[in-house]
Motif scaffolding. Structure first.
Motif, short mmCIF file in Angstrom:
data_model
loop_
_atom_site.label_atom_id
_atom_site.label_comp_id
_atom_site.label_asym_id
_atom_site.label_seq_id
_atom_site.Cartn_x
_atom_site.Cartn_y
_atom_site.Cartn_z
N ARG A 170 0.82 -1.20 0.10
CA ARG A 170 -0.15 0.02 -0.03
C ARG A 170 0.86 1.20 0.01
N TRP A 171 0.45 2.24 -0.70
CA TRP A 171 1.24 3.32 -0.80
C TRP A 171 1.35 4.28 0.67
N ASP A 172 0.54 4.19 1.43
CA ASP A 172 0.73 4.83 2.58
C ASP A 172 0.04 3.85 3.90
N THR A 175 2.56 5.12 6.67
CA THR A 175 2.28 6.41 6.97
C THR A 175 1.13 6.91 7.72
N SER A 197 5.79 14.05 -1.70
CA SER A 197 4.98 13.92 -3.00
C SER A 197 3.75 14.62 -2.75
N LYS A 199 1.34 14.42 -4.81
CA LYS A 199 0.08 13.74 -5.46
C LYS A 199 -0.62 13.04 -4.39
N TYR A 200 -0.07 12.75 -3.17
CA TYR A 200 -0.72 12.02 -2.22
C TYR A 200 -1.35 13.04 -1.11
N ARG A 201 -2.46 12.53 -0.56
CA ARG A 201 -3.32 13.25 0.43
C ARG A 201 -2.18 13.74 1.67
N ARG A 202 -1.73 13.15 1.94
CA ARG A 202 -0.67 13.54 3.23
C ARG A 202 0.47 14.21 2.94
N CYS A 204 3.05 12.80 1.36
CA CYS A 204 4.13 11.78 1.34
C CYS A 204 3.57 10.23 1.08
N TYR A 205 4.49 9.36 0.58
CA TYR A 205 3.94 8.22 0.72
C TYR A 205 5.15 7.22 0.99
#
Length: 624
Positions: A170-172, A175, A197, A199-202, A204-205
């Motif tokens: 998973r990307w996060d 995180t 990044s 691109k991601y909600r937080r 970062c990934y």
């Protein structure tokens, strides 16, 4: 190392002297050099150049060192910076830690209390990550990882010992887990466990996704980084944590926390390339092993291992990468030792062995059950001999061209061994092995040295023992510069009125640039009482030549029977040189004019005045 604490003064003004006063240069240097008492001083073999008779001296009273062979010298900071190939902030931190002193600021300018808080935060975050990955290894989604470990023959006991884990696909995944546990995105980015990044909600990934995780521990057992292996057919096969405030790759080896006691017990350490090699060896009961976290040992890693044993065995796979790693290890070893004499003096024995083609330690143990890997490891050869053998195997010495290539490769390798005697021994060995005369090999050696001399980039490879030393330019040592140096020596070794007389000289009286710089510094420092001890003034010198000269002059202690007379003689000699220069210039000017001209008369009067001053100086008449 061209940086000095003069370049970093601002953040450390309050710390430098306190840390210096809390450390003794004799104790620090003794960790690197065998010292013997010699009168009021200590002496030993210089660690910065090859020598058989000690010319390296330490003055415990002044807390200075100086080598009369290579001119290296300075204080406790200079020594540590040079021997460890580090900059001043690192040297300051090492000495502060040694003395149990807390710096007000660290080398990045961050207040020490803040740095400590950040580090503790990172340790906690890495511990949380380890627990997260370990827990995930036993979930349904990690079945393929457990199957892989089983297929490699790794049992539950060793998996739990090294606390292997799994980073979910998973990307996060981590995180989100870390943020829910009270950590911030900034914490994650500082730890290297997440990548920034938009691109991601937080913002970062996760760095590690769908990978078998190997936690990396420091000496005390704290998690400081991770290595992640993919089980898919993709590259890169391994991803490692980036360097952070708590992790410096070149300074740690994998599994040192678990191996250190066994290394001491066995009095040797086995260095392999990969994480799984460590697991395999441990399952075989071989626990005095570490992995270099790369293809070659670094100088810092060798020093780390040398704290527990003098015997290091490197084990490499029989492929191009493994061979290159071994040669690189030798190159770094030379940087660490500088010369074979000191290598032997410190009793560091590094040997190497190559496994059969196509095998790494883990695969060898699993597939060659009838062969004991420890027997193979015990056949390791001294690293130098191993490399000579390796280079010979790469060339076809049955042909003339192959023989010549092998000879040149071998000579190129030994040319980096500073000891001439060691070079001669290897030349003899090479001559016997490939049937080439020693004369021809020495001719090759001279050619290699000549080529390396004109390529500074080659010399600079050896950062620990630089081949290029800054020397006092003897071509500039004239009768005048000699008396200028005598004046500086007198100022250093005397007090009272005699010294005050020489301090009345002006910087323009000194024509030798290093002498002028030192005199200017001494005069300003003594008159303004900027340093209660003269040797401390050297910290503000900018020229390397001036620093070496200043240090050397301090080691040439002199006692003057009649300081008043000697100071007058030095003063008069220096002034006389200036007057004679003016006399010569005046005579030169006079030659341009007619003897009946007004200008000639003016110059003639000037000449008479100069000659009168010269006579006064010779008679000891000083008019300041």
């Amino acid at each position: 190392m061209t940086q000095s604490y003069r370049d970093f003064k601002e953040p450390y003004t309050d710390d430098v002297e306190e840390v210096r006063n809390k450390n003794d240069i004799v104790e620090v240097v003794s960790q690197y050099v065998k010292l013997k008492k010699s009168g009021k001083r200590f002496k030993g073999l210089c660690p910065f150049h090859p020598e058989k008779r000690p010319s390296f001296m330490i003055d415990p009273q002044k807390q200075l060192f100086h080598c009369f062979g290579c001119e290296a010298g300075g204080d406790i900071y200079t020594f540590l910076m040079k021997i460890e190939n580090i900059d001043f902030p690192e040297a300051l931190q090492i000495l502060a830690d040694r003395a149990g002193y807390t710096l007000r600021r660290d080398k990045s300018g961050i207040p020490t209390s803040e740095r400590k808080r950040i580090k503790e935060r990172l340790y906690k975050l890495h511990k949380l990550a380890k627990e997260f990955y370990v827990k995930n290894l036993y979930l349904k989604d990690a079945a393929h990882v457990r199957n892989y470990l089983g297929s490699r023959g790794f049992r539950s006991k060793v998996i739990k010992k090294f606390e292997l884990g799994y980073s979910p696909y998973r990307w996060d995944g981590f995180t989100n887990y870390a943020i829910k546990s009270g950590f911030t995105v900034n914490d994650l980015l500082q730890s290297g466990l997440a990548v920034q990044s938009s691109k991601y909600r937080r913002g970062c990934y996760d760095l590690f996704r769908d990978r078998l995780m190997f936690p990396i521990f420091d000496l005390t057992g704290k998690v400081i980084a991770f290595g992640g292996r993919t089980l898919k057919d993709e590259t890169p096969k391994y991803i490692n944590s980036p360097e952070t405030m708590i992790y410096k790759k070149k300074k740690i080896v994998y599994a040192i926390d678990k191996a250190k006691e066994d290394i001491v017990k066995e009095d040797k350490v086995i260095v392999v390339e990969g994480y799984t090699d460590i697991l395999a060896l441990n399952q075989e009961g071989i626990r005095n092993c570490v992995a270099s976290l790369g293809t070659a040992l670094t100088i810092e890693q060798i020093r780390l291992l040398n704290r527990f044993t003098n015997n290091i065995i490197t084990v490499f796979d029989a492929d191009a990468a493994g061979e290159a790693a071994t040669e690189r290890s030798i190159d770094l070893l030379k940087e660490y030792n500088g010369n074979m004499e000191l290598y032997r003096e410190h009793n560091v024995n590094i040997s190497a062995v190559t496994l059969p083609l196509g095998y790494d330690p883990a695969k060898f143990i699993m597939e060659k059950k009838d062969e004991n890997i420890i027997n193979l490891i015990n056949k390791a050869e001294p690293l130098i001999d191993f490399t000579l053998k390796l280079l010979l195997e790469r060339s076809d010495s049955s042909t003339i061209s192959g023989k010549l290539k092998a000879a040149y490769d071998l000579v190129n390798f030994i040319s980096d061994i500073p000891s001439r005697l060691d070079q001669e021994e290897y030349i003899k060995a090479i001559a016997q092995k490939i049937d080439i005369t020693e004369e021809q090999l020495f001719s090759y050696l001279s050619d290699v040295h000549r080529k390396k001399k004109v390529k500074p980039s080659v010399a600079k490879r050896r950062a620990y023992y630089p081949k290029e030393k800054v020397e006092i330019d003897e071509t500039k040592i004239t009768p005048q510069s000699s008396i200028e140096l005598e004046a500086i020596s007198f100022i250093i070794n005397s007090e009272g009125e005699p010294r005050e007389l020489l301090l009345e000289l002006e910087k323009n009286d000194f024509k030798y640039q290093p002498a002028r710089e030192i005199f200017t510094l001494l005069k300003r420092g003594i008159i303004n009482k900027k340093a209660n001890k003269i040797y401390k003034l050297g910290n503000d010198l900018t020229s390397e030549t001036s620093k070496k000269l200043f240090n050397k002059l301090q080691f040439e202690e002199k006692i003057y029977d009649n300081p008043h007379r000697i100071s007058q003689e030095i003063y008069c000699r220096i002034k006389e040189f200036e007057l004679k220069r003016r006399k010569s210039n005046t005579l030169s000017e006079m030659s341009k004019y007619d003897s009946e001209s007004k200008k000639y008369d003016e110059l003639f009067k000037k000449l008479l005045n100069i000659e009168a001053k010269i006579r006064d100086l010779k008679e000891g008449k000083i008019n300041i």
